[in-house]
Design a protein around this motif. Structure first.
Motif, PDB file in Angstrom:
ATOM      1  N   GLU A 404       0.836  -1.204   0.000  1.00 55.15           N
ATOM      2  CA  GLU A 404       0.000   0.000   0.000  1.00 55.15           C
ATOM      3  C   GLU A 404       0.869   1.252   0.000  1.00 55.15           C
ATOM      4  O   GLU A 404       0.574   2.233  -0.706  1.00 55.15           O
ATOM      5  CB  GLU A 404      -0.915  -0.013   1.231  1.00 55.15           C
ATOM      6  CG  GLU A 404      -1.996  -1.073   1.209  1.00 55.15           C
ATOM      7  CD  GLU A 404      -3.197  -0.616   0.423  1.00 55.15           C
ATOM      8  OE1 GLU A 404      -3.884   0.318   0.859  1.00 55.15           O
ATOM      9  OE2 GLU A 404      -3.436  -1.192  -0.660  1.00 55.15           O
ATOM     10  N   PHE A 405       1.931   1.241   0.779  1.00 56.56           N
ATOM     11  CA  PHE A 405       2.832   2.389   0.835  1.00 56.56           C
ATOM     12  C   PHE A 405       3.474   2.641  -0.527  1.00 56.56           C
ATOM     13  O   PHE A 405       3.570   3.783  -0.981  1.00 56.56           O
ATOM     14  CB  PHE A 405       3.910   2.144   1.895  1.00 56.56           C
ATOM     15  CG  PHE A 405       4.892   3.266   2.044  1.00 56.56           C
ATOM     16  CD1 PHE A 405       4.615   4.350   2.867  1.00 56.56           C
ATOM     17  CD2 PHE A 405       6.099   3.247   1.360  1.00 56.56           C
ATOM     18  CE1 PHE A 405       5.528   5.389   3.013  1.00 56.56           C
ATOM     19  CE2 PHE A 405       7.012   4.276   1.484  1.00 56.56           C
ATOM     20  CZ  PHE A 405       6.725   5.353   2.318  1.00 56.56           C
ATOM     21  N   ASP A 406       3.921   1.594  -1.187  1.00 63.06           N
ATOM     22  CA  ASP A 406       4.560   1.745  -2.499  1.00 63.06           C
ATOM     23  C   ASP A 406       3.594   2.253  -3.554  1.00 63.06           C
ATOM     24  O   ASP A 406       3.978   3.007  -4.460  1.00 63.06           O
ATOM     25  CB  ASP A 406       5.158   0.407  -2.951  1.00 63.06           C
ATOM     26  CG  ASP A 406       6.438   0.063  -2.214  1.00 63.06           C
ATOM     27  OD1 ASP A 406       6.928   0.923  -1.454  1.00 63.06           O
ATOM     28  OD2 ASP A 406       6.943  -1.062  -2.377  1.00 63.06           O
ATOM     29  N   ILE A 407       2.339   1.849  -3.436  1.00 63.55           N
ATOM     30  CA  ILE A 407       1.337   2.313  -4.402  1.00 63.55           C
ATOM     31  C   ILE A 407       1.111   3.813  -4.270  1.00 63.55           C
ATOM     32  O   ILE A 407       1.064   4.545  -5.267  1.00 63.55           O
ATOM     33  CB  ILE A 407       0.011   1.542  -4.212  1.00 63.55           C
ATOM     34  CG1 ILE A 407       0.164   0.094  -4.714  1.00 63.55           C
ATOM     35  CG2 ILE A 407      -1.134   2.230  -4.949  1.00 63.55           C
ATOM     36  CD1 ILE A 407      -1.022  -0.780  -4.425  1.00 63.55           C
ATOM     37  N   TRP A 408       1.000   4.288  -3.029  1.00 64.69           N
ATOM     38  CA  TRP A 408       0.673   5.702  -2.811  1.00 64.69           C
ATOM     39  C   TRP A 408       1.902   6.592  -2.724  1.00 64.69           C
ATOM     40  O   TRP A 408       1.768   7.826  -2.725  1.00 64.69           O
ATOM     41  CB  TRP A 408      -0.170   5.837  -1.533  1.00 64.69           C
ATOM     42  CG  TRP A 408      -1.478   5.128  -1.624  1.00 64.69           C
ATOM     43  CD1 TRP A 408      -1.880   4.018  -0.932  1.00 64.69           C
ATOM     44  CD2 TRP A 408      -2.582   5.460  -2.472  1.00 64.69           C
ATOM     45  NE1 TRP A 408      -3.135   3.633  -1.295  1.00 64.69           N
ATOM     46  CE2 TRP A 408      -3.598   4.517  -2.244  1.00 64.69           C
ATOM     47  CE3 TRP A 408      -2.809   6.472  -3.417  1.00 64.69           C
ATOM     48  CZ2 TRP A 408      -4.816   4.531  -2.907  1.00 64.69           C
ATOM     49  CZ3 TRP A 408      -4.026   6.498  -4.087  1.00 64.69           C
ATOM     50  CH2 TRP A 408      -5.009   5.538  -3.832  1.00 64.69           C
ATOM     51  N   ASN A 409       3.076   5.979  -2.637  1.00 66.94           N
ATOM     52  CA  ASN A 409       4.324   6.768  -2.593  1.00 66.94           C
ATOM     53  C   ASN A 409       5.321   6.208  -3.606  1.00 66.94           C
ATOM     54  O   ASN A 409       6.360   5.643  -3.213  1.00 66.94           O
ATOM     55  CB  ASN A 409       4.920   6.741  -1.180  1.00 66.94           C
ATOM     56  CG  ASN A 409       3.981   7.298  -0.139  1.00 66.94           C
ATOM     57  OD1 ASN A 409       3.929   8.502   0.104  1.00 66.94           O
ATOM     58  ND2 ASN A 409       3.227   6.405   0.496  1.00 66.94           N
TER      59      ASN A 409
END
Length: 420
Positions: A404-409
């Motif tokens: 999730e972090f990689d998707i949004w950042n």
């Protein structure tokens, strides 16, 4: 569905059916697995069920002897099966496994449809998602699943009820979804912790379906309470008393039967002083349910993943766990195949499960039969098993959060996150 997909499904389910039916013909295997403390517990043992059924059919209250701790509706179901040849009992357990696996294929397909418009990593746009039939195959050919089926452990009824509750909730069928999660709670008590993620299935998209969020919550809770009241009343009329409450849920909560199992409770409470027993019972039981709210809130946009994590927690911290509980939550892992590339300890957890599968029966034999060991031998390997489950759940939680972090950042992708 293409003809190739149909052929794959028939091949997987046909092979799973054949393997189970052939192994069932070896009565020694069934008897050996049915006596293993890793596979059956006092609240899931088919041997204890047959004892309770014998008492019930002969006019003796089945809950008076202190040996039978399962729900009254199981008595009624197996009483009906008792009028048929023995092969039908074996076929019933096989059929339960196949139905559960088929529901998993539908759940995997529905999950892929729901996540179709979710943001994805660029590399995932090029990869094909896992075939739902493969998800069924992982479940059906999991050695833990096969062993639970061959032992005729009644945990399969709880697992099937949980899966049916998820299936109908994903279909937005509120009445059936709440009925099946209520049935799972009725059979095993601990699935109550899954009601919150199931409610999220209905509330997350309530506005798009023209529904009010508050009314959805009250409706789900009302249906759960109504179904549970109905099942308890039906059980009362079936056995003619409320004794089943203490003999089923009372045993699960108060732990009077300290038969060894792969859980954390039995050894701890054997060593416990009586004056501290009540306090630690509350602590241990509360520990199983305390994760329900934070996990559901953290993954409120992914209620199916919440169920995966909570099912794993249930398999670890319930009072009478078995490998059948682990087979349920492990079935969800291939559904979230996109997080596996983020998991860091796949090799370690796989080896821990293999290590425990080999050493657990050896240490139990040394303790009980050979007399060259003690309870510490067996409890030590159950602790290793518990650690393996915890590492897997923590790793899966990290993998989901990191994805999730990689998707949004995207600018910070591949950078290590350091907490200060």
């Amino acid at each position: 569905m293409s003809s190739k997909d149909k052929f794959t499904g028939v091949l997987i389910f046909g092979a799973a059916f054949a393997v189970r039916l052939i192994l069932f013909q070896f009565s020694n295997i069934t008897e050996i697995l049915g006596s293993r403390v890793e596979i059956v517990t006092p609240v899931t043992s088919f041997t204890r069920l047959t004892e309770g059924l014998y008492l019930f059919e002969n006019g003796v209250p089945p809950y008076d002897g202190g040996a039978f701790h399962q729900a009254p509706l199981l008595l009624a179901f197996f009483q009906l099966l008792g009028y048929l040849p023995d092969i039908f009992t074996k076929l019933a357990f096989i059929l339960m496994d196949l139905i559960l696996a088929y529901c998993l294929t539908d759940i995997a397909g529905i999950k892929q449809q729901l996540y179709y418009n979710f943001p994805k990593l660029e590399i995932e746009l090029k990869d094909n998602e896992i075939d739902p039939w493969i998800v069924a195959g992982f479940y059906l050919f999991n050695p833990l699943t096969i062993a639970s089926c061959l032992s005729k452990s009644t945990i399969i009824f709880t697992n099937l009820s949980i899966i049916l509750g998820i299936y109908y909730s994903l279909k937005y069928n509120k009445s059936y979804g709440m009925f099946w999660i209520t049935m799972a709670t009725y059979l095993s008590f601990y699935p109550f912790m899954l009601i919150l993620p199931l409610i999220l299935f209905f509330t997350n998209n309530a506005e798009s379906r023209g529904k009010n969020i508050k009314s959805e919550i009250f409706s789900c809770v009302g249906l759960f309470a109504s179904w549970l009241s109905g099942l308890l009343m039906l059980s009362y009329f079936l056995v003619g008393s409320w004794d089943f409450l203490g003999a089923t849920y009372g045993v699960i909560l108060l732990l009077p039967d300290l038969t060894p199992n792969i859980g954390l409770f039995w050894y701890f409470f054997i060593e416990m002083f009586d004056q501290f027993r009540s306090f630690f019972l509350v602590v241990f039981q509360l520990h199983a349910f305390i994760f329900m709210v934070p996990v559901s809130i953290k993954f409120r946009d992914h209620p199916l993943f919440s169920i995966f994590i909570l099912s794993g927690i249930m398999a670890i911290f319930k009072s009478y766990p078995s490998i059948g509980d682990a087979s349920l939550y492990l079935a969800f892992l291939p559904i979230y195949s996109e997080i596996i590339k983020y998991m860091r300890y796949n090799f370690l957890t796989t080896n821990i499960f293999c290590y425990c599968s080999i050493l657990s029966p050896i240490f139990y034999h040394l303790w009980i039969y050979a007399g060259s060991g003690n309870a510490n031998f067996f409890y030590a390997i159950t602790l290793v098993y518990t650690i393996g489950n915890i590492i897997l759940l923590v790793d899966a939680t990290f993998a989901m959060s990191r994805r999730e972090f990689d998707i949004w950042n995207p600018d910070l992708r591949n950078y290590e996150i350091i907490q200060k």
